[in-house]
Design an enzyme around this catalytic site. Structure first.
Site, mmCIF file in Angstrom:
data_model
loop_
_atom_site.group_PDB
_atom_site.id
_atom_site.type_symbol
_atom_site.label_atom_id
_atom_site.label_comp_id
_atom_site.label_asym_id
_atom_site.label_seq_id
_atom_site.Cartn_x
_atom_site.Cartn_y
_atom_site.Cartn_z
ATOM 1 C CE LYS A 22 -1.842 1.760 3.955
ATOM 2 N NZ LYS A 22 -1.621 3.195 4.103
ATOM 3 C CG ASN A 23 2.552 2.671 3.553
ATOM 4 O OD1 ASN A 23 1.354 2.924 3.396
ATOM 5 N ND2 ASN A 23 3.113 2.575 4.755
ATOM 6 N NE ARG A 102 0.764 12.210 7.397
ATOM 7 C CZ ARG A 102 1.052 13.435 7.785
ATOM 8 N NH1 ARG A 102 0.113 14.213 8.237
ATOM 9 N NH2 ARG A 102 2.284 13.875 7.707
ATOM 10 C CB CYS A 126 -4.378 6.625 10.930
ATOM 11 S SG CYS A 126 -4.649 5.083 10.082
ATOM 12 N NE ARG A 131 0.390 10.081 10.461
ATOM 13 C CZ ARG A 131 0.060 9.005 9.750
ATOM 14 N NH1 ARG A 131 -1.140 8.509 9.832
ATOM 15 N NH2 ARG A 131 0.943 8.443 8.956
ATOM 16 C CG ASP A 316 2.990 1.549 9.543
ATOM 17 O OD1 ASP A 316 2.575 2.386 10.362
ATOM 18 O OD2 ASP A 316 3.171 1.799 8.333
ATOM 19 N NE ARG A 408 -7.353 4.365 5.516
ATOM 20 C CZ ARG A 408 -6.523 5.053 6.279
ATOM 21 N NH1 ARG A 408 -6.787 5.259 7.536
ATOM 22 N NH2 ARG A 408 -5.413 5.553 5.774
HETATM 23 C C1 UD1 Z 1 4.296 6.945 6.403
HETATM 24 C C2 UD1 Z 1 3.453 5.703 6.214
HETATM 25 C C3 UD1 Z 1 2.901 5.217 7.540
HETATM 26 C C4 UD1 Z 1 4.047 5.020 8.551
HETATM 27 C C5 UD1 Z 1 4.926 6.266 8.625
HETATM 28 C C6 UD1 Z 1 6.175 6.051 9.476
HETATM 29 C C7 UD1 Z 1 2.541 5.876 3.984
HETATM 30 C C8 UD1 Z 1 1.345 6.059 3.111
HETATM 31 N N1 UD1 Z 1 2.365 6.004 5.303
HETATM 32 O O1 UD1 Z 1 3.452 7.958 6.941
HETATM 33 O O2 UD1 Z 1 2.211 3.994 7.316
HETATM 34 O O3 UD1 Z 1 3.502 4.762 9.823
HETATM 35 O O4 UD1 Z 1 5.367 6.661 7.308
HETATM 36 O O5 UD1 Z 1 6.903 4.985 8.991
HETATM 37 O O6 UD1 Z 1 3.615 5.596 3.494
HETATM 38 N N2 UD1 Z 1 6.295 14.715 10.805
HETATM 39 C C9 UD1 Z 1 6.385 16.053 11.131
HETATM 40 N N3 UD1 Z 1 6.191 16.970 10.157
HETATM 41 C C10 UD1 Z 1 5.911 16.632 8.871
HETATM 42 C C11 UD1 Z 1 5.832 15.253 8.540
HETATM 43 C C12 UD1 Z 1 6.026 14.332 9.526
HETATM 44 O O7 UD1 Z 1 6.635 16.402 12.284
HETATM 45 O O8 UD1 Z 1 5.742 17.521 8.039
HETATM 46 C C13 UD1 Z 1 6.505 13.695 11.863
HETATM 47 C C14 UD1 Z 1 5.263 12.841 12.100
HETATM 48 O O9 UD1 Z 1 4.356 13.464 12.974
HETATM 49 C C15 UD1 Z 1 5.895 11.605 12.693
HETATM 50 C C16 UD1 Z 1 7.223 11.478 11.934
HETATM 51 O O10 UD1 Z 1 7.480 12.774 11.414
HETATM 52 O O11 UD1 Z 1 6.170 11.789 14.043
HETATM 53 C C17 UD1 Z 1 7.227 10.477 10.812
HETATM 54 O O12 UD1 Z 1 6.136 10.717 9.953
HETATM 55 P P1 UD1 Z 1 6.206 10.358 8.403
HETATM 56 O O13 UD1 Z 1 7.369 9.473 8.160
HETATM 57 O O14 UD1 Z 1 6.119 11.612 7.615
HETATM 58 O O15 UD1 Z 1 4.859 9.522 8.208
HETATM 59 P P2 UD1 Z 1 3.915 9.477 6.937
HETATM 60 O O16 UD1 Z 1 4.694 9.748 5.709
HETATM 61 O O17 UD1 Z 1 2.705 10.272 7.204
#
Ligand code: UD1
Length: 429
Positions: A22-23, A102, A126, A131, A316, A408
């Site tokens: 999915k990711n 997201r 989620c 986030r 995850d 999902r």
């Molecule tokens: C992706 C994955 C999700 C997984 C996560 C961490 C997909 C579709 N989703 O989510 O399944 O759990 O990586 O491996 O691939 N953060 C900030 N500012 C930002 C962006 C992120 O502070 O602008 C923080 C987040 O709150 C979190 C950390 O960075 O604490 C990691 O988040 P991130 O790796 O960006 O997660 P996603 O890309 O949303």
């Protein structure tokens, strides 16, 4: 609303085919916005999130053709999507669509790169703590975008196109890295991403972009270099296997005992999780067909695990591991460092008889001799499946409510598990 009914106590034996990730599928579909030509993606999983993203791209004028089944096709291989973004008619991604998932926020990067503008709703997805998207915005600004936030929307402009730049992420972000990669692919000049996420899905997207004519090196390491090109062309790419689905079924088999082959799974995508399973007393064997998980008779040992960006133990799989540890002989500790509040499964696991104490980022799990079935509620995607894992080993019946969260991210979950002997069925109401 559908529910899933599970009667625990059956061992899992047999083969579970692992779907496309999915990711990876989500950002790959989004990458199709970067080219006027058709991107063909094979092994795309049949998931609610993928369908949701198709709706968002449809809004922008993208045509998506899903190839039908042909005689002789493997019933377990995913779908083939032909995605054609020949003419983008709308650079807006509206709240009604983006708030449900997201990752759809990431369309901002290719829209900006190709069209010079984008208006994208702040995301939803989620409910696992805050986030934010500040780092994604920072990356776009480093490439020359002008950003305003107005009435819940991010308005991004780059009148004369994006230009290469240096992006240094203060913390590892998967979404930030995908966004930076896609935006930099069509920027003028060279972009360097420092402290990039190393998740295998980043490498998969970079491979696909390179097939489309991008010039990306270093994906899979924490320093990625992108030489911008003026246009990208069509390509064909196969989505890599889902490491989170793999780990989830590995943990399920560890929970029930038995012997399961996770077909098409690749151990290098989840070595940290496999190492934890071995510590817990599970037999893990890599074969040409995939990964075999076996536990026969022996009890489970407790473990100490802290989630971390790849190659660490994935957040995850945190909820699923916690479900497994509810039955270990002794006390385990699991620390969540990626997302605050990602412990919504704790209360629900307690309904099945689990003993878990939370203190800040750490959960202390005292293994119990037996779990007992109960009605429970799915809260987020990974938390929901942790309840399924616990239910598979609980005495009697568990009813999992609100299973749309499972749909999902898990393709045909009840079918895959029941084929291996689980007593699990979906009740549609
Ligand atoms: C992706 C994955 C999700 C997984 C996560 C961490 C997909 C579709 N989703 O989510 O399944 O759990 O990586 O491996 O691939 N953060 C900030 N500012 C930002 C962006 C992120 O502070 O602008 C923080 C987040 O709150 C979190 C950390 O960075 O604490 C990691 O988040 P991130 O790796 O960006 O997660 P996603 O890309 O949303």
């Amino acid at each position: 609303m559908d529910r899933i009914r599970i009667v625990g106590g059956q061992r899992l034996n047999g083969t579970i085919p692992i779907s496309g990730a999915k990711n990876a599928a989500l950002p790959l579909i989004i990458a199709a916005l970067l080219s006027e030509e058709t991107l063909i993606l094979d092994n795309v999983p049949r998931l609610a999130d993928v369908i949701q993203l198709q709706r968002i791209l449809g809004n922008q004028g993208v045509d998506i053709m899903i190839a039908g089944k042909r005689p002789g096709d493997d019933p377990n291989s995913g779908r083939t999507l032909h995605i054609s973004a020949k003419r983008i008619v709308d650079t807006t991604a509206p709240y009604e669509l983006v708030s449900k998932m997201r990752a759809s926020f990431w369309v901002i990067a290719p829209l900006l790169g190709r069209m010079g503008e984008a208006k994208v709703s702040l995301p939803g997805g989620c409910a696992i703590g805050t986030r934010p998207v500040d780092l994604l915005i920072m990356a776009l600004e480093a490439l020359g975008a002008e950003i305003e936030i107005e009435a819940g929307y991010v308005l991004a402009r780059a009148k004369n196109g994006l230009r290469g730049g240096e992006i240094k992420f203060p913390k590892v972000t998967v979404g930030g890295t995908h966004t930076a990669l896609m935006a930099a692919a069509l920027a003028r000049g060279t972009t360097v991403i420092e402290n990039a996420a190393r998740e295998p899905e980043i490498g998969d997207v970079a491979d696909c972009l390179n097939k489309m004519g991008a010039k990306i090196t270093g994906a899979g390491t924490s320093r990625i270099v992108i030489e911008g090109v003026t246009r990208l062309h069509g390509a064909r790419h196969t989505v890599l296997p889902d490491r989170i689905e793999t780990g989830t079924y590995a943990l399920a088999a560890a929970m029930t005992g038995g012997d399961v082959l996770l077909a098409n799974a690749r151990p290098e995508l989840l070595q940290a999780a496999l190492d934890v399973l071995v510590q817990a007393g599970v037999t893990v064997t890599s074969t040409n067909e995939g990964i075999r998980i076996a536990r026969n008779g022996s009890g489970l040992s407790p473990v100490e695990v802290t989630t971390a960006p790849f190659p660490g133990f994935p957040t995850d799989l945190q909820a699923q591991l916690m479900a497994l540890m509810t039955r270990a002989k002794g006390t385990s500790h699991i620390t969540e460092t990626i997302f605050e509040n990602r412990f919504m499964h704790v209360q629900e696991l307690a309904r099945l008889g689990a003993r878990i104490q939370l203190s800040g980022e750490t959960a202390t799990i005292e293994g119990v001799a037996r779990l007992k079935g109960a009605p429970v509620m799915a809260t987020d995607l990974r938390a929901s499946v942790s309840l399924v894992i616990a239910a598979l080993a609980a005495e009697g019946e568990t009813m999992v409510n609100r299973v749309y969260h499972l749909d999902r991210g898990f393709e045909r979950l009840e079918e895959k598990l029941s084929q291996c002997g689980a007593a699990i069925e979906r009740l549609s109401t």
